[in-house]
Each structure stands twice: as structure tokens, then as C-alpha cells.
Design an enzyme around this catalytic site. Structure first.
Site, short mmCIF file in Angstrom:
data_model
loop_
_atom_site.label_atom_id
_atom_site.label_comp_id
_atom_site.label_asym_id
_atom_site.label_seq_id
_atom_site.Cartn_x
_atom_site.Cartn_y
_atom_site.Cartn_z
N LYS A 13 0.88 -1.18 0.00
CA LYS A 13 0.00 0.00 0.00
C LYS A 13 0.92 1.22 0.00
O LYS A 13 1.21 1.82 1.04
CB LYS A 13 -0.92 -0.05 1.23
N GLU B 63 -9.43 -5.66 -8.92
CA GLU B 63 -10.14 -4.98 -7.83
C GLU B 63 -10.60 -3.63 -8.36
O GLU B 63 -10.38 -3.30 -9.51
CB GLU B 63 -9.23 -4.82 -6.62
N1 PMP Z 1 -7.96 -2.14 -2.76
C1 PMP Z 1 -7.33 -0.96 -2.79
C2 PMP Z 1 -6.57 -0.58 -4.01
C3 PMP Z 1 -7.39 -0.10 -1.69
O1 PMP Z 1 -6.76 1.08 -1.71
C4 PMP Z 1 -8.14 -0.48 -0.56
C5 PMP Z 1 -8.20 0.40 0.66
N2 PMP Z 1 -8.89 1.60 0.43
C6 PMP Z 1 -8.81 -1.72 -0.58
C7 PMP Z 1 -8.67 -2.53 -1.70
C8 PMP Z 1 -9.61 -2.19 0.58
O2 PMP Z 1 -8.76 -2.52 1.65
P1 PMP Z 1 -9.22 -2.43 3.16
O3 PMP Z 1 -10.42 -3.29 3.30
O4 PMP Z 1 -8.06 -2.93 3.94
O5 PMP Z 1 -9.53 -0.99 3.43
#
Ligand code: PMP
Length: 287
Positions: free
Chosen positions: A152, A185
Site C-alpha cells: 500500500k 479490484e
Molecule cells: N484495494 C485498494 C486498491 C485499496 O486502496 C483499498 C483500501 N482503500 C482496498 C482494496 C480495501 O482494503 P481495506 O479493506 O483494507 O480498506
């Protein structure tokens, strides 16, 4: 209301004084990592898991976090307390630190730990009732062998470019495919499909962020006796699914009712999506 206080490197600063160097490689090169975390009624949802993911992201980019995971968790809780926030969105940032005008991380010093807490701004309630429309972006998800989406990182341009395509098409989220043309995603959310009573979602090796909400929803579904399948999927799977929803810290569980102008299922949020959202709400408040 008193001015928000921002944590930087062990101290709390008033918002106007919360500053870091313009030579920080986080700004110059997107060299750093971050987390988006939420607290519900004073309880931070899956704090340890978020802190662990930050440390994993940091390790992947060869960045040593200048404090222990336990101290990091405590700093987050202390910052929330100082800001008197119970229902909050927390942005945890780790930058490479200030250095010279060159990529070399060895020329940087003092990685910066920044914690910003804010009130949570929710998607409009009507989106949960009626569902989101999404489109497929032409921008493909980062190739995992180039910059693995599991990291991230502070460079979110890949998602931002896809997000712009989405908003240009009148959609708040956009679907991203990986380098093989498989569903990966959305720009800031993971994707799930319901198909004949089963829950399907792309596997991590599709090149996606391992979402913490994704993990929680998989756990909830398995606890309900639902079969969860992590697999490669393509857009045909999305178009022909019975239900579709997205998961993320900010979005929680949000129904998708249309993709690329094709209605999904009945074109309305489906029963499994609604049930999982209800159970997710119970989980975040009860954990
Ligand atoms: N995919 C991406 C690219 C993200 O940036 C995020 C978080 N905003 C998610 C999926 C979801 O992750 P999380 O459930 O840990 O917030």
C-alpha cells in the site's frame, strides 16, 4: 471545536503546524507506505492487522519503521484520544524521510511517521440502498512484478488514473483488470461476486491489495456456511453474477448493481450482499 492535532514523529501538532520537509521522498517520489483505518465507537477495527500490513508494506520497499508495532498501535490510540474522536477515519503514513534530489533511499534520513485522524465521511446512504454503478477502466492494475498492489504505497497514481476514468463516466468506482485481463479490484475497494449461492472473489495473486475488510467478509461468509472461492475471474463473471459488492475500510460493504451498462442480477442490491453488510456492521461494533 479545537483544531485537529496531527501526530508526526512522536509529537502532536496543531493542523496548521503539522508540516514535513519538501525534500521528503514521500513527496518527491511517492516513496513511502500508508494505511486507512477506522474506529467505531472508540474501538479501532482490526488495528493490529492494519499495523502489520503497514510493516509488511514497509519491509517490501526496504524501509525500516523507526518504532515497534506495539508503539505504533499506541500512537494511533493516543492520537485518537487527543482528538476526542470515537467514530473516525485514521490515515497512518510512513515516508522515506527527507533526502537529496535523487532516488537513492540511502541519501535520506529520518523516516516520518504521520497519523491524521478525521471524522469519517461516508458514501451517501442511498448508494447502499440502490447500489453503485461501475465501469471497467482502461488503465490496468499495476503489474505485480513491477509494483505489487499488495504494497500500500504512497504512489496511488495507478488507482487515481482509473478513478478519473470512472468519474468521467459518471461512476464513483471503476473496475481494474490485471495484466492478464482478469478482474483484479476497484480503485480503492476489493470486489466480490455472488454466484448460485457461493461467494467468489479474485485471489491475492491476481495482483490486488489484501483488504482487511475483504478478510473480514470472507470470515463472516464462511461462518454463515457460505462457500467462498478465491479464483481468477473475468468480466463475463461480473456481467453474469447474481450479485456484486465491493469492500473497503471506508466503503464497508457496498452493493454494485451495474457494470459497463449491464445490470447485475436483478439490478438491485441482492440478499447476500445485504446480509453481509448487516453482519459486517455487527462485527465492527462488537469486536
Ligand atoms: N484495494 C485498494 C486498491 C485499496 O486502496 C483499498 C483500501 N482503500 C482496498 C482494496 C480495501 O482494503 P481495506 O479493506 O483494507 O480498506
Amino acid at each position: 471545536m479545537s483544531s485537529p492535532k496531527v501526530y508526526i514523529g512522536g509529537k502532536l501538532y496543531e493542523k496548521a503546524d503539522a508540516k514535513i520537509s519538501v525534500f521528503d521522498h514521500g513527496l518527491l517520489y511517492g516513496d513511502g507506505v500508508f494505511e486507512g483505518i477506522r474506529s467505531y465507537s472508540g474501538r479501532v477495527f482490526r488495528l493490529e492487522q492494519h499495523v502489520q500490513r503497514l510493516y509488511d508494506s514497509a519491509k517490501a520497499i526496504h524501509l525500516v519503521v523507526p518504532m515497534s508495532q506495539a508503539d505504533m498501535a499506541k500512537a494511533i490510540l493516543d492520537t485518537l484520544k487527543a482528538n476526542n474522536l470515537r467514530d473516525a477515519y485514521i490515515r497512518l503514513i510512513l515516508t522515506r524521510g527527507a533526502g537529496s534530489l535523487g532516488l537513492d533511499p540511502r541519501k535520506t534520513t529520518d523516516p516520518q511517521v504521520i497519523i491524521i485522524t478525521d471524522s469519517i465521511s461516508l458514501y451517501p446512504a442511498e448508494l447502499y440502498e440502490h447500489g453503485l454503478k461501475i465501469v471497467t477502466a482502461g488503465t490496468m492494475r499495476n503489474h505485480p512484478a513491477a509494483l505489487n498492489p499488495r504494497v500500500k504505497s504512497l504512489n496511488y497514481l495507478n488507482s487515481i488514473l482509473a478513478k478519473i476514468e470512472g468519474t468521467n463516466a459518471g461512476c464513483l468506482e471503476a473496475l481494474m483488470l490485471n495484466h492478464k485481463g482478469e478482474v483484479a479490484e476497484c480503485t480503492g475497494d476489493n470486489i466480490f461476486l455472488v454466484r448460485r449461492g457461493e461467494l467468489h472473489t479474485p485471489s491475492i495473486d491476481a495482483g490486488i491489495l489484501e483488504g482487511i475488510t475483504r478478510d473480514a467478509v470472507i470470515e463472516i461468509a464462511r461462518g454463515m456456511g457460505i462457500t467462498v472461492v478465491e479464483r481468477a475471474m473475468d468480466r463475463h463473471d461480473v456481467y453474469t453474477a447474481d450479485e456484486c459488492f465491493l469492500t473497503g475500510t471506508a466503503a464497508e460493504v457496498i452493493p454494485v448493481v451495474e457494470c459497463d451498462a449491464r445490470p447485475i442480477g436483478s439490478g438491485k442490491p441482492g440478499p447476500m450482499t445485504k446480509e453481509l453488510l448487516t453482519r459486517f456492521h455487527a462485527l465492527v461494533r462488537g469486536e
